[in-house]
Structure formats: C-alpha cells, structure tokens
Motif scaffolding. Structure first.
Motif, mmCIF file in Angstrom:
data_model
loop_
_atom_site.group_PDB
_atom_site.id
_atom_site.type_symbol
_atom_site.label_atom_id
_atom_site.label_comp_id
_atom_site.label_asym_id
_atom_site.label_seq_id
_atom_site.Cartn_x
_atom_site.Cartn_y
_atom_site.Cartn_z
ATOM 1 N N PHE A 307 34.879 -1.147 -35.471
ATOM 2 C CA PHE A 307 33.417 -1.119 -35.541
ATOM 3 C C PHE A 307 32.761 -2.206 -34.711
ATOM 4 O O PHE A 307 31.546 -2.324 -34.695
ATOM 5 N N ILE A 308 33.533 -3.047 -34.030
ATOM 6 C CA ILE A 308 32.939 -4.021 -33.108
ATOM 7 C C ILE A 308 33.518 -3.840 -31.703
ATOM 8 O O ILE A 308 32.776 -3.532 -30.768
ATOM 9 N N PHE A 309 34.837 -3.981 -31.562
ATOM 10 C CA PHE A 309 35.423 -3.913 -30.213
ATOM 11 C C PHE A 309 35.256 -2.537 -29.559
ATOM 12 O O PHE A 309 34.781 -2.430 -28.426
ATOM 13 N N LEU A 310 35.677 -1.487 -30.268
ATOM 14 C CA LEU A 310 35.623 -0.154 -29.651
ATOM 15 C C LEU A 310 34.179 0.254 -29.313
ATOM 16 O O LEU A 310 33.928 0.734 -28.208
ATOM 17 N N PRO A 311 33.195 0.034 -30.230
ATOM 18 C CA PRO A 311 31.818 0.361 -29.845
ATOM 19 C C PRO A 311 31.347 -0.439 -28.631
ATOM 20 O O PRO A 311 30.628 0.096 -27.786
ATOM 21 N N ILE A 312 31.777 -1.714 -28.537
ATOM 22 C CA ILE A 312 31.367 -2.508 -27.362
ATOM 23 C C ILE A 312 31.955 -1.871 -26.097
ATOM 24 O O ILE A 312 31.257 -1.690 -25.095
ATOM 25 N N ILE A 313 33.237 -1.507 -26.155
ATOM 26 C CA ILE A 313 33.863 -0.873 -24.988
ATOM 27 C C ILE A 313 33.092 0.402 -24.623
ATOM 28 O O ILE A 313 32.766 0.650 -23.466
ATOM 29 N N TYR A 314 32.761 1.186 -25.646
ATOM 30 C CA TYR A 314 32.026 2.437 -25.396
ATOM 31 C C TYR A 314 30.683 2.137 -24.747
ATOM 32 O O TYR A 314 30.293 2.747 -23.749
ATOM 33 N N PHE A 315 29.986 1.143 -25.313
ATOM 34 C CA PHE A 315 28.650 0.842 -24.790
ATOM 35 C C PHE A 315 28.724 0.327 -23.353
ATOM 36 O O PHE A 315 27.957 0.747 -22.483
ATOM 37 N N VAL A 316 29.673 -0.576 -23.094
ATOM 38 C CA VAL A 316 29.776 -1.166 -21.757
ATOM 39 C C VAL A 316 30.096 -0.080 -20.723
ATOM 40 O O VAL A 316 29.519 -0.051 -19.637
ATOM 41 N N ILE A 317 30.982 0.846 -21.066
ATOM 42 C CA ILE A 317 31.389 1.843 -20.069
ATOM 43 C C ILE A 317 30.412 3.019 -20.002
ATOM 44 O O ILE A 317 29.983 3.423 -18.934
ATOM 45 N N VAL A 318 30.050 3.543 -21.173
ATOM 46 C CA VAL A 318 29.263 4.783 -21.173
ATOM 47 C C VAL A 318 27.754 4.510 -21.167
ATOM 48 O O VAL A 318 26.968 5.352 -20.747
ATOM 49 N N ARG A 319 27.367 3.330 -21.627
ATOM 50 C CA ARG A 319 25.945 2.958 -21.703
ATOM 51 C C ARG A 319 25.161 3.895 -22.615
ATOM 52 O O ARG A 319 24.038 4.302 -22.302
ATOM 53 N N LYS A 320 25.767 4.325 -23.678
ATOM 54 C CA LYS A 320 25.032 5.118 -24.672
ATOM 55 C C LYS A 320 25.253 4.490 -26.039
ATOM 56 O O LYS A 320 26.117 3.636 -26.203
ATOM 57 N N ASN A 321 24.470 4.968 -27.001
ATOM 58 C CA ASN A 321 24.502 4.363 -28.325
ATOM 59 C C ASN A 321 25.808 4.686 -29.065
ATOM 60 O O ASN A 321 26.038 5.835 -29.452
ATOM 61 N N PRO A 322 26.675 3.668 -29.268
ATOM 62 C CA PRO A 322 27.956 3.951 -29.935
ATOM 63 C C PRO A 322 27.782 4.343 -31.397
ATOM 64 O O PRO A 322 28.619 5.078 -31.945
ATOM 65 N N ILE A 323 26.686 3.866 -32.026
ATOM 66 C CA ILE A 323 26.521 4.174 -33.453
ATOM 67 C C ILE A 323 26.304 5.676 -33.635
ATOM 68 O O ILE A 323 26.867 6.299 -34.536
ATOM 69 N N ARG A 324 25.512 6.245 -32.726
ATOM 70 C CA ARG A 324 25.286 7.690 -32.777
ATOM 71 C C ARG A 324 26.587 8.438 -32.565
ATOM 72 O O ARG A 324 26.854 9.446 -33.207
ATOM 73 N N TYR A 325 27.373 7.930 -31.630
ATOM 74 C CA TYR A 325 28.648 8.594 -31.317
ATOM 75 C C TYR A 325 29.578 8.557 -32.526
ATOM 76 O O TYR A 325 30.190 9.555 -32.892
ATOM 77 N N ILE A 326 29.648 7.382 -33.165
ATOM 78 C CA ILE A 326 30.519 7.251 -34.337
ATOM 79 C C ILE A 326 30.004 8.134 -35.476
ATOM 80 O O ILE A 326 30.769 8.777 -36.184
ATOM 81 N N PHE A 327 28.672 8.182 -35.615
ATOM 82 C CA PHE A 327 28.099 9.031 -36.655
ATOM 83 C C PHE A 327 28.499 10.492 -36.428
ATOM 84 O O PHE A 327 28.845 11.215 -37.356
ATOM 85 N N GLY A 328 28.484 10.890 -35.154
ATOM 86 C CA GLY A 328 28.880 12.257 -34.816
ATOM 87 C C GLY A 328 30.314 12.549 -35.203
ATOM 88 O O GLY A 328 30.676 13.685 -35.493
ATOM 89 N N ALA A 329 31.149 11.500 -35.196
ATOM 90 C CA ALA A 329 32.571 11.706 -35.515
ATOM 91 C C ALA A 329 32.868 11.424 -36.989
ATOM 92 O O ALA A 329 34.031 11.441 -37.397
ATOM 93 N N SER A 330 31.811 11.182 -37.804
ATOM 94 C CA SER A 330 32.080 10.669 -39.146
ATOM 95 C C SER A 330 32.827 11.658 -40.041
ATOM 96 O O SER A 330 33.617 11.254 -40.897
ATOM 97 N N GLN A 331 32.584 12.951 -39.809
ATOM 98 C CA GLN A 331 33.334 13.945 -40.604
ATOM 99 C C GLN A 331 34.845 13.759 -40.398
ATOM 100 O O GLN A 331 35.631 13.797 -41.343
ATOM 101 N N ALA A 332 35.218 13.526 -39.140
ATOM 102 C CA ALA A 332 36.642 13.322 -38.832
ATOM 103 C C ALA A 332 37.144 12.023 -39.464
ATOM 104 O O ALA A 332 38.262 11.970 -39.982
#
Ligand code: 7O9
Length: 517
Positions: A307-332
C-alpha cells in the motif's frame, strides 16, 4: 466514477451499480464470515463439524480451481497470438523486469524490518521444537522446476507435476568384527585377549538413484511453456492459423462468462471460508501472543510494500491515481484474503482488471497468469522474514553475506514456488539451508502460517495487478502499433475477433474504462 461522464448511458450506470453491489456483497461476506466465525467458536464444534460447516466455502474453491486450467490455456494462447513478435518480446521483457524488481524490493524491505525489529529475540522463550525432517536438495528442486517446464504429457500436466526423489543404493558390507574376550589369556597379557567370532553386517549407502514421482497438482509451468509456444506459432501461421486463434478467442470469452457466474456466488463462499478458518484456530491467544511481534513484522512489511511502495511505483510510471486502481482490484484482493491462493483468485483478478480498470486485455491475459505463477512479492517478503526470524530465535547471528544470500534465495524461491511440490514449506527450507540454518523452529511459525498466507496472497495478487497496469502503460505504443499493424498489413488481422481490443485500447488507455466487453 464512470457515471459522471457525459457519454455514459443509463445501462452503464446500471452496470456500475451492479459491479459495486458485488463488491459490497463481498465486503459483507468477509465481515459476516469474521463475526460468524467468532460467534461459532463458542459452540465448540468438532473438527469434523467444522469441515461440514465449511462446505459452501469448499464449493467456491472447487469452482475457482475448476476454471483455472481452461482459463490459463485460453488466455495465454490468445494473449500471445494477438500480439506481434516485437510487441510480445518487449512485453515479456518488461513483465519479467517488473516482477524481479518488485520482488527484490519486497525482500529487501522484509529484511530491513526483521533486522531492525528483531522479533526473534522476544516472546518465543526459546520454544523451538524439533521439526520432522524434510529432506530437500536444492539441486533437485531446481532441476524439477526445469523438468516441470517440459512435461512429458501435456494432458497429465493439467493435473500432475513431477518430483524427483533420491533412492539410496545400499551395499551390505562386513564392516565390524565381533570379538569375544578371552579371559584366561588376558590375565598374563601374552596373547591377544580377544578372539574373533564373527562380522557385523552393515548396510552402506554407496550411491543414489533418481526416481521420478508424480504428485497431484496443476503443472502450471508446463502449461505456460506449451501455451506460449502454441500461441506464438498459431499467431504467425497467417491464414491457416486463423481458425485456431478464433477458436481460442471464443473459448476464452466463454470461460470468462463462466467466471462471472462463479463470482456471483463468491460472497457466500468467502463468508464460510473465513468463518470456518476462524473456528478452526487452536488456542489463538497463546500462539498469537508468542508470535505477535513476528506477525506484526510480516504484516507491517506486507502493508508497506502493497500500500506504499507498489502504489508509488504505479504512480511514478503510469501517472494515474493508484488508489482508484487498487479499488478497482479490491474484489480480487478480498477473494485472495479468503482463499489464500493467487491461482484460485486469478479468474477474479482477470475480471477486475479487464472490466473495472480497463487494462488492455492482451496484457492482462499474458501478464496475470504468468504473474500468478512467478510473481509473489508477499511470499518472498515472508520467506526472508521467516528465515531471519528463525535464525534470531535460535540464537544464530547471520553476517552480511548470509543476509545477501537470504535475499537472493528468497527472491528465487518465490519465483520457483509454483513449480515445486509442497511449495510453501520446501521453499522456506531451501532459503534456510542456503545459509545453513537448522530446520528446527519451522514448526513454530507453521502454527500461524495459514493466517499470514492470507495476507501475503493478497499482496501477491496486488503485485500482479499493479504489474499488469504498469506493463500495459509501458507497452501502450507497442500495442497501438500492433493494432495498426493488424489492420494495415493484414498478416495478423484478428480485428474482427477482438473488436474490443482494437477499438477501445490505445496510447491513452484510461485508468477506468467503462466499455462493456
Ligand atoms: C499464493 F496460473 C495458474 F493460475 F494456473 C496457477 C496455477 C497453480 C498459478 C500457480 C499455481 C500454483 O501451483 N501455485 C502455487 C503457489 C503452488 C504452491 C505454492 C504457492 C505459493 O503460494 C503462496 C504462498 O504460500 O505464499 C500463496 N498462497 O500466492 O497463492
């Protein structure tokens, strides 16, 4: 979210509500499972009764497992068949780089935490028990991994993997002389006081044979190697291969539709899986108290990584909101928490990423099955922490070189885990034996392994999901060119097969895409 877009229709809003209803039901399933589990502990059911109670959860696991083989076969084949050579090569390299990189980060984080918190110094009051010996030869484990990648029989690979065992070749030797004491002569000391009366026969191991045994379980590495090769080949066969690609694309869609049916049952199954696990706990206060700090270290590491490192990596590379992305995967993530298996969660992860996060289907189909098999950030972190914890609690101090060895073997063990039979225990033992730690003490941590397994599986699934997002973003131009290639050059034109891929994806692949599949 999606409904604020002007182009969103009423049906889109309905779909949004439906998707979130499922997520809410799953969250409710987890909460109800916890409450039901705690309440039912009072009833003191027998182990047998708990097994019966777990039946609805067992059904969910069986359904998810049932769908795994068709799912990975179809998705890997269509994943590579729909990409051209350069795109799939670059995609593969990026995927491997991301997997290795993040796994290594997880291991280093785990080591930093366990070395600074020192959980092994407290609480265990030296209570290491002798573990049952389980011989693992690292060489055999690695060779088995490679053997499994090339199965003898592709049908058997769907349900069996192989394991080699060393069978000792013994020889009988007359090793020791038997003596009788000759008491009369021994008095004056002139003759030998001993008289030979026979030989003791001894069985001596002179060599070993390698016997290849098969163990039940999907040989996923073998399937991956076969399907990737098959997919690449039918994708390049041009007109002749087209019918096969069409077949697998259609089969893939059919399997995904089956996945949706299973997912609607999952909240019920999840509630029962969690409740029965809570009811099954033996003396939780005692175990949790003894291993509390160790658990806290593992959980803190998993949390920081996921919840800190991976979202930072996502944000730095993709430049989109990682929280939204994680929320989208929350069922999984919730399914991973309940099932403790990233392979059983795979169908749900694929659905979440394709439908909710709008990640390119071609990437999801390739990256996720491979990720479920070799990318286990949580497992790698856990194994590094566990090995060093055991060293600390048995009073062994590891030097810097040994810690480096732990970090490398834990990364490698998590990559190879799915190819090794009885993986959980065996891979940890390999890490421990690499630095010469005794296998004593492993039983202590096995007492709470089932619980930590759930948390690390959640992080494994999160790592795979974020990986798919990152690789899809990095490969966006390749994928775009690929779509153009298909229509321009006609050689691998599967445009009519995969309309959603060519029409909806592009360089600006939205973080949340509501296109109906
Ligand atoms: C955790 F790709 C698939 F879906 F087909 C697939 C099928 C089977 C992928 C992997 C496997 C598989 O056999 N995996 C496996 C994983 C086998 C043994 C152990 C493990 C490690 O599991 C993790 C852990 O214990 O830390 C964790 N429970 O991610 O599933």
């Amino acid at each position: 979210m999606g409904c604020s877009r002007p182009e969103c229709s009423k049906s889109c809003c309905k779909k949004w509500a439906k998707d979130n209803a499922l997520l809410l039901a799953t969250v409710a399933g987890v909460v109800i499972g916890i409450v039901m589990g705690i309440a039912m502990r009072e009833a003191n059911l027998s182990k047998l009764d708990i097994k019966y109670f777990a039946f609805p959860g067992d059904l969910l696991l069986r359904m998810l497992k049932m769908i795994i083989v068709p799912l990975i076969v179809c998705s890997l084949i269509t994943g590579v068949a729909c990409l051209d050579k350069e795109a799939s090569g670059r995609l593969g390299l990026r995927t491997i780089a991301y997997y290795m990189g993040t796994t290594f980060i997880a291991v280093v984080l785990g080591i930093v935490l366990v070395v600074s918190i020192q959980p092994g110094r407290f609480g265990t009051d030296g209570a290491v028990r002798q573990s049952s010996s389980l011989d693992v030869e690292p060489v055999d484990a690695i060779l088995d991994l490679i053997r499994n990648a090339f199965p003898e029989n592709i049908v058997e690979a769907c349900f069996n993997k192989i394991k080699s065992v060393r069978v000792p070749i013994t020889e009988t030797r007359n090793a020791t002389k038997y003596y009788a004491i000759n008491s009369t002569e021994s008095d004056n000391g002139t003759a030998s006081p001993l008289t030979t009366i026979g030989w003791l026969e001894e069985e001596v191991t002179v060599d070993y044979k390698l016997a290849i045994e098969s163990k039940s379980g999907v040989n996923v590495l073998g399937l991956i190697v076969f399907c990737l090769t098959f997919g690449v080949i039918i994708g390049r066969m041009g007109e002749d291969g087209r019918i096969l690609v069409k077949f697998f694309v259609a089969a893939n869609e059919a399997v995904m539709k089956m996945v949706y049916v299973i997912i609607w049952y999952s909240p019920v199954g999840i509630a029962f899986l969690i409740a029965s696990k809570i009811m099954d706990m033996d003396r939780p206060e005692e175990v949790l108290g003894q291993l509390g700090l160790y658990m806290a270290t593992v959980i803190a590491g998993l949390f920081i990584h996921g919840f800190i490192f991976l979202p930072i990596i996502y944000f730095v590379i993709v430049r989109k909101n990682p929280i939204r992305y994680i929320f989208g995967a929350s069922q999984a993530l919730l399914t991973a928490l309940a099932t403790a298996s990233s392979s059983a969660t795979l169908p749900v992860t694929i659905k979440c990423l394709e439908e909710k996060n709008g990640v390119d289907k071609r990437v999801v189909r390739l990256v996720l099955p491979v990720g479920a098999t070799i990318n286990m950030d949580g497992t790698a972190l856990y194994e590094a922490v566990a090995a060093i914890f055991i060293a600390q609690s048995t009073g062994i101090t590891l030097n810097f070189g040994q810690i480096v060895v732990v970090s490398i073997t834990a990364t490698a063990a998590s990559i190879g885990a799915a190819g090794v039979p009885q993986a959980g225990l065996v891979t940890l033992l390999i890490v421990m034996s690499a630095v010469g730690l005794p296998s004593d003490g492993i039983e202590l941590i096995l007492a709470i392994d089932w619980l930590l397994d759930r948390f690390r599986t959640t992080i494994n699934v999160l790592g795979d999901s974020i990986g798919a997002g990152v690789v899809a973003h990095l490969s966006r131009y390749d994928l775009l060119e690929d779509s153009n290639d298909k229509t321009n050059h006609g050689g691998r034109d599967f445009g009519d097969i995969e309309p959603t891929i060519t029409s909806k994806q592009g360089a600006d692949n939205a973080g949340f895409d509501d296109t109906v599949i």
